[in-house]
Structures are given as structure tokens and as C-alpha cells.
Motif scaffolding. Structure first.
Motif, PDB file in Angstrom:
ATOM      1  N   GLY A  28      77.925 -82.271  -4.896  1.00 14.02           N
ATOM      2  CA  GLY A  28      77.039 -81.304  -5.522  1.00 14.02           C
ATOM      3  C   GLY A  28      75.797 -81.896  -6.141  1.00 14.02           C
ATOM      4  O   GLY A  28      74.895 -81.180  -6.572  1.00 14.02           O
ATOM      5  N   GLY A  29      75.727 -83.194  -6.222  1.00  9.69           N
ATOM      6  CA  GLY A  29      74.630 -83.788  -6.961  1.00  9.69           C
ATOM      7  C   GLY A  29      73.577 -84.425  -6.085  1.00  9.69           C
ATOM      8  O   GLY A  29      73.428 -85.635  -6.030  1.00  9.69           O
ATOM      9  N   LYS A  30      72.843 -83.595  -5.432  1.00 10.17           N
ATOM     10  CA  LYS A  30      71.806 -84.136  -4.568  1.00 10.17           C
ATOM     11  C   LYS A  30      70.738 -84.812  -5.407  1.00 10.17           C
ATOM     12  O   LYS A  30      70.325 -84.297  -6.431  1.00 10.17           O
ATOM     13  CB  LYS A  30      71.182 -82.979  -3.773  1.00 10.17           C
ATOM     14  N   GLY A  31      70.359 -85.990  -4.994  1.00 11.17           N
ATOM     15  CA  GLY A  31      69.163 -86.615  -5.561  1.00 11.17           C
ATOM     16  C   GLY A  31      69.115 -86.944  -7.043  1.00 11.17           C
ATOM     17  O   GLY A  31      68.450 -86.275  -7.817  1.00 11.17           O
ATOM     18  N   GLY A 141      77.813 -87.944  -1.748  1.00 12.57           N
ATOM     19  CA  GLY A 141      76.374 -88.076  -1.585  1.00 12.57           C
ATOM     20  C   GLY A 141      75.675 -86.736  -1.661  1.00 12.57           C
ATOM     21  O   GLY A 141      76.083 -85.850  -2.400  1.00 12.57           O
ATOM     22  N   ALA A 142      74.641 -86.593  -0.862  1.00 12.77           N
ATOM     23  CA  ALA A 142      73.746 -85.450  -1.016  1.00 12.77           C
ATOM     24  C   ALA A 142      74.067 -84.280  -0.094  1.00 12.77           C
ATOM     25  O   ALA A 142      73.417 -83.270  -0.159  1.00 12.77           O
ATOM     26  CB  ALA A 142      72.315 -85.898  -0.761  1.00 12.77           C
ATOM     27  N   SER A 174      74.490 -74.262  -4.929  1.00 12.60           N
ATOM     28  CA  SER A 174      74.360 -74.196  -3.482  1.00 12.60           C
ATOM     29  C   SER A 174      75.552 -74.900  -2.836  1.00 12.60           C
ATOM     30  O   SER A 174      76.150 -74.417  -1.876  1.00 12.60           O
ATOM     31  CB  SER A 174      73.023 -74.842  -3.097  1.00 12.60           C
ATOM     32  N   PHE A 175      75.912 -76.029  -3.404  1.00 12.58           N
ATOM     33  CA  PHE A 175      77.055 -76.789  -2.923  1.00 12.58           C
ATOM     34  C   PHE A 175      78.337 -75.972  -3.093  1.00 12.58           C
ATOM     35  O   PHE A 175      79.146 -75.855  -2.169  1.00 12.58           O
ATOM     36  CB  PHE A 175      77.141 -78.099  -3.705  1.00 12.58           C
TER      37      PHE A 175
END
Lengths: 335, 220
Positions: A28-31, A141-142, A174-175
Motif C-alpha cells: 500500500g505504500g507507493k513511493g 513495494g509499489a 487504492s491498494f
């Protein structure tokens, strides 16, 4: 095609439920919200408590874990397994500077090999479960594609990391949406209902399905049995939330607020696992390629991470996000 | 998995049935923060209409549950969901029958008063059917709020709200405003605003145009 990766629940001989490794997927933790930071530090904290931990860098396009742990860029990695150059995951396990903590790294690959086939994923999960470890962390990951979703759903725990910023909150939801709808779709039996779920995933669908509740109503109209199945499946989806980079009391409350939104929007029960405050030494630790809990165990961040690790190790075995033991529904064998 | 409309005040505030005042206050504050304007927690999943609807239910829930008397009335209602079918007298008889016999020789304690009916004996709610002023009022009473509370939540003049309930169509303003009032009222008392507004306005239009025809005929 079988539903998700459910086959992997068969335990190999000699392993009981009690000794089986607990698989924890973190996504869930993009970027830059600190997902890898969290994985590495939680894993290290648990290893320091005496648990055997393996961290797996699932993100072949954004491989970071070896760097965070001070392991030199490996020559072989998960990419080799995915590309079928290596059949035995055990050969890819690397030692780290920390006792009890091992790593299956990824290396930056080209896109062609980045997404393992379904059978590859099953194989991978099966082998992971065979590993002599207490905890296996999957750093997702992303990604938000179906590969990543499946990893999130098969975990005994699925953790979504959020930072108190709108971009991060948006990515996290979104995730969660993607994981939620995938979980539901896999649990539905009828082709027509599965199509409905797929339609619902597109926010601009023609049926005007805006929320999971709208979707449930449509499904109930079509097939009440599937409707009951839907409701039962929703109950098994229980993600955990961690808020990273907290700087204020309101930031802490974001975890409770997000939990409320999960109830009201998704109709799911999530658990606010804990938070980690923003720490100025975190960056130094990444540069030094060592986990914060090892370099600065006295800092608040290290203590908060320890608290979360404590909760994870104390957690009773129970069905979680995708369900370690999802109900088995008769499956037509078709995607 | 209940929709907003189906949830009780407790479910809206996400508290248990035996929550104390402190817990209610805490839940209320958290809900106000979570579903307030520009809240981070709702970003990208709930729009302004959604959060507004939730906030209205939250207000209503808080007002009812934070007041002892209205909370007790509300609890009674949601516990015995069809007392509306029994006339008030039967409730009183039932209460007396249930009261224990005082042991011989003991001082006779005053009998507890019979529980008052929550609302005047009313027809059970149907899922569909016309929404008239009476039904609005019943929904409001079911929530345990009075007109002034709805007025302060919806910011609609309480005079208009009473006119809505009394169906004084001749004294209500143009339909476009009335529809807005009805929708806001509906949201406040846990009903589907669109369903209720459509039904109420159809009834209003029907009666208003009949009146107009009546005047035309009368003039001849």
C-alpha cells in the motif's frame, strides 16, 4: 485456474500449524512512505527478540531491502526464481549482518521478468511456507497489480502503510480497494457475479456501482447465495494499518479515522496496529545501510516499532486479510 | 454490511450498546474529525455528499445518545422493534404482570411506572410506499429527536420542518425548496433522501395541482 493461491495451505509433513511460519505482507505504500523502512525495522526488531525472520523483496522493479540491511547487491535473487533460472528458493536466501534475520533479495530486473506467472507464484509461496522461520515478511513495494494483490491476500497478516499525506492516503485506499475486490472476486462462484465485481472495480462503471454496498445490492438481486458468500468473505478481510512518519496527535488519529472509513466505506474491520513517528535519523540510517532499531534503539521510533513487533509476535493465529485459511468454495476452475 | 440508512446510532458512532458518556464523546469527536471538510482520512474514497450524509447521522446519533432520556427511549425502540402494533395499555399491563411479588412481610415498594410507549401507536413501517408528513414525523420520533434538533442539524427553519410534517402545502414555499428540505430531513432521520423526496414531492405535486384545478373549477 484455481482461486488465488489457496493451494499453498497444505502443510508439508513435519510442520504443524504451531510451527508454521507466519507470513506478513506489507503493501500500500507507493513511493517513499517508509514501507521498506518499516519492513526492515520490524524484521530486525523481531530477530533481536530471538525469532527467526526471513524478509522477501517481492518488488523486482524497485528492489530495496538488501540496501536497507547492508547486504551487498546480490548476484542471484528472486528474479532468477521468477525467470526459472533457479528452482530452489532456499538457494536464494542470504545472510544479513543480523543473527536470525535472512533475506531473499530482488535485483532490478527488466519488465519482462518482473511479474511471475501464476504457477511460479504458487511454487514460491509453497517453498516459503517450508522455510524454517517464525516470520516471513513480504515487502510488496509499489505495486497494485494482481500479483501483488495475491501476495497481500495469502499473508496471515496484511499490513497497509500510510503516511499522513493525501498522496499516501490515496495510494493506500487504492491498494485496499484493489485487494478487497480481488478477494471478493476470487470468492464468487458464478461467472456473472464475477463480472459484476470486475465492473465495480472501475469507478466509472455503467451500473452506477459506487461503493461495496452498491455492489452487494446488485449481487443480491442476481443471486442471493452469492450475496451471502460476499458478506461472509468481507468478514474475513481484515487488513492492519500502520501510520508512518507521524508528527502530531492528529497524525496518530489518522489510524483510527482510516479504520472508521474502512468500516463505513468498505464494510470491513481493520486493525490499527500502531504508528511510528517521523525520525530525523531515519535517513542517516538508510545512507548507512543499517536499520534504525539497530543504530538508535533509544529513539522513540525504535520503541514504537518494537511495540508493533510485540503485537505481531503476540497475535493469536487467526484468519486475516486474504485469510490464511479462506473458506473453500466450489470453483469452476475458470478465471 | 449495512448501509448508512440501516445502521443504528451506535453503529454510526462505532460504539457498543453499553458505551458510557465518555466513550460517546470520544467517538463523536473522532467522527467529526474523520468526516469533516478536507479530512485526510476520507480523501479519494468519500465525496462531500457522502461525508455530509455521515455527519448528519453522526450529529443525530450524538444528540440522542448523549442525553439519558432520549437514549433510553431510543434503546427501547430498537430493542422491541414492533411495539407500534400494541396499543399503549397493553404495555402497562405487561409491566405490571412482570413486576415481582413482594415477599410476605416486606415493605411494599412502589411499583415502577409502566414504560411509556415511544410513539403513539403507529402502523408498522413498510419498505416502500408513500412517504407523507406523518411518516417523516414517525421517523424523527424513532430517532428520538425533536424538530429543533433537526433544525439545528440541517439549518432549516423549524417552522418549515413542522409544516412538512403537517403537510401544510399551501404554506410551504416553491417545490424546488421543499424538495431540499425533505431530502435534508430524510437524511437526518436515517432515511434515503432521494426515495423520500421523490415520494413526498409526488404527493405534494398531486395535491397542489388538484387544489389548482379546484380553484379553476371554483371560479367558473
Amino acid at each position: 485456474m484455481t482461486a488465488g493461491l489457496e493451494e499453498r495451505n497444505q502443510l508439508p509433513p513435519g510442520r504443524s500449524e504451531a510451527t508454521r511460519a507466519r507470513m506478513i505482507a506489507v503493501g500500500g505504500g507507493k513511493g517513499g512512505v517508509g514501507q521498506s523502512f518499516l519492513v526492515v525495522n520490524l524484521a530486525t526488531a523481531l530477530a533481536r527478540q530471538g525469532h527467526r525472520v526471513v524478509v522477501v523483496d517481492v518488488d523486482l522493479e524497485g528492489a530495496n531491502l538488501h540496501t536497507c540491511l547492508g547486504v551487498p547487491p546480490p548476484l542471484t535473487s528472486l528474479a532468477d526464481f521468477v525467470a526459472q533460472r533457479e528452482e530452489d528458493l532456499g538457494k536464494l536466501v542470504l545472510d544479513t549482518p543480523f543473527p536470525n534475520l535472512q533475506l531473499i533479495a530482488a535485483t532490478h530486473s527488466n519488465l519482462a521478468t518482473a511479474h511471475p506467472s501464476h504457477s511460479r507464484r504458487i511454487r514460491m509461496v509453497r517453498q516459503l511456507r517450508l522455510m524454517p522461520a517464525d516470520f516471513i515478511f513480504l515487502d510488496l513495494g509499489a505495486g497494485t497489480d494482481s500479483t501483488v494483490m495475491d501476495y497481500f491476500l495469502i499473508g496471515d497478516d496484511g499490513i497497509v502503510v500510510m503516511a499522513p499525506e493525501p498522496t499516501s492516503v490515496e495510494n493506500a485506499y487504492s491498494f485496499l480497494r484493489a485487494a478487497f475486490y480481488r478477494r471478493l472476486r476470487l470468492a464468487m462462484v458464478s461467472h456473472g457475479v464475477r463480472q459484476l465485481v470486475t465492473q465495480a472495480m472501475d469507478m466509472r462503471n455503467e451500473r452506477g456501482i459506487r461503493t461495496p454496498h452498491d455492489l452487494l445490492r446488485e449481487i443480491q438481486k442476481l443471486d442471493p447465495d452469492e450475496g451471502s458468500r460476499f458478506v461472509a468473505t468481507v468478514r474475513t478481510f481484515r487488513p492492519r494499518i500502520v501510520i508512518n512518519a507521524v508528527r502530531s496527535a492528529d497524525d496518530i488519529k489518522l489510524g483510527f479515522a482510516a479504520r472508521s472509513v474502512c468500516r463505513k466505506y468498505f464494510g470491513i474491520e481493520s486493525e490499527y496496529l500502531g504508528y511510528v513517528n517521523w525520525d530525523e535519523t531515519a535517513r542517516q540510517c538508510v545512507v548507512a545501510r543499517r536499520p534504525l532499531v539497530e543504530v538508535h534503539p533509544e529513539r522513540d521510533a525504535a520503541r514504537y516499532i518494537g511495540r508493533i513487533a510485540q503485537k505481531l509476535s503476540g497475535a493469536a493465529r487467526r484468519p486475516a486479510p486474504g485469510g490464511a485459511a479462506p473458506q473453500r468454495y466450489p470453483n469452476p476452475g475458470l478465471r | 454490511m449495512k448501509s448508512l440508512i440501516e445502521q443504528s446510532h451506535y453503529e454510526i458512532l462505532e460504539i457498543s450498546r453499553d458505551a458510557g458518556l465518555e466513550e460517546i464523546e470520544r467517538a463523536y469527536r473522532l467522527a467529526r474529525m474523520t468526516y469533516g471538510n478536507d479530512s485526510l482520512a476520507t480523501y479519494s474514497v468519500l465525496d462531500a455528499d457522502d461525508t455530509q450524509a455521515i455527519l448528519e447521522r453522526v450529529e443525530c446519533a450524538y444528540r440522542v445518545l448523549s442525553d439519558d432520556a432520549s437514549r433510553r427511549a431510543y434503546d427501547r425502540f430498537i430493542a422491541g422493534d414492533a411495539p407500534s402494533e400494541r396499543p399503549p395499555a397493553a404495555d402497562a399491563e405487561r409491566a405490571e404482570a412482570a413486576a415481582p411479588e413482594p415477599p410476605p412481610g416486606a415493605a411494599v415498594e412502589p411499583q415502577p411506572p409502566a414504560p411509556e410507549p415511544l410513539a403513539p401507536a403507529a402502523a408498522p413501517e413498510e419498505d416502500s410506499g408513500e412517504f407523507d408528513g406523518k411518516r417523516l414525523r414517525r421517523a424523527r420520533m424513532r430517532c428520538g429527536v425533536d424538530v429543533d434538533q433537526i433544525a439545528s442539524i440541517t439549518r432549516i427553519n423549524p417552522v418549515y420542518l413542522t409544516l412538512l410534517e403537517d403537510e401544510r402545502f399551501d404554506q410551504l414555499p416553491a417545490s424546488v425548496y421543499v424538495r431540499g428540505f425533505v431530502a435534508a430531513y430524510a437524511r437526518c432521520v436515517g432515511l434515503d433522501p432521494e426515495l423520500v423526496a421523490n415520494s413526498y414531492m409526488a404527493r405534494l405535486e398531486g395535491i397542489r395541482s388538484a387544489q389548482r384545478r379546484g380553484w379553476l373549477l371554483g371560479r367558473r
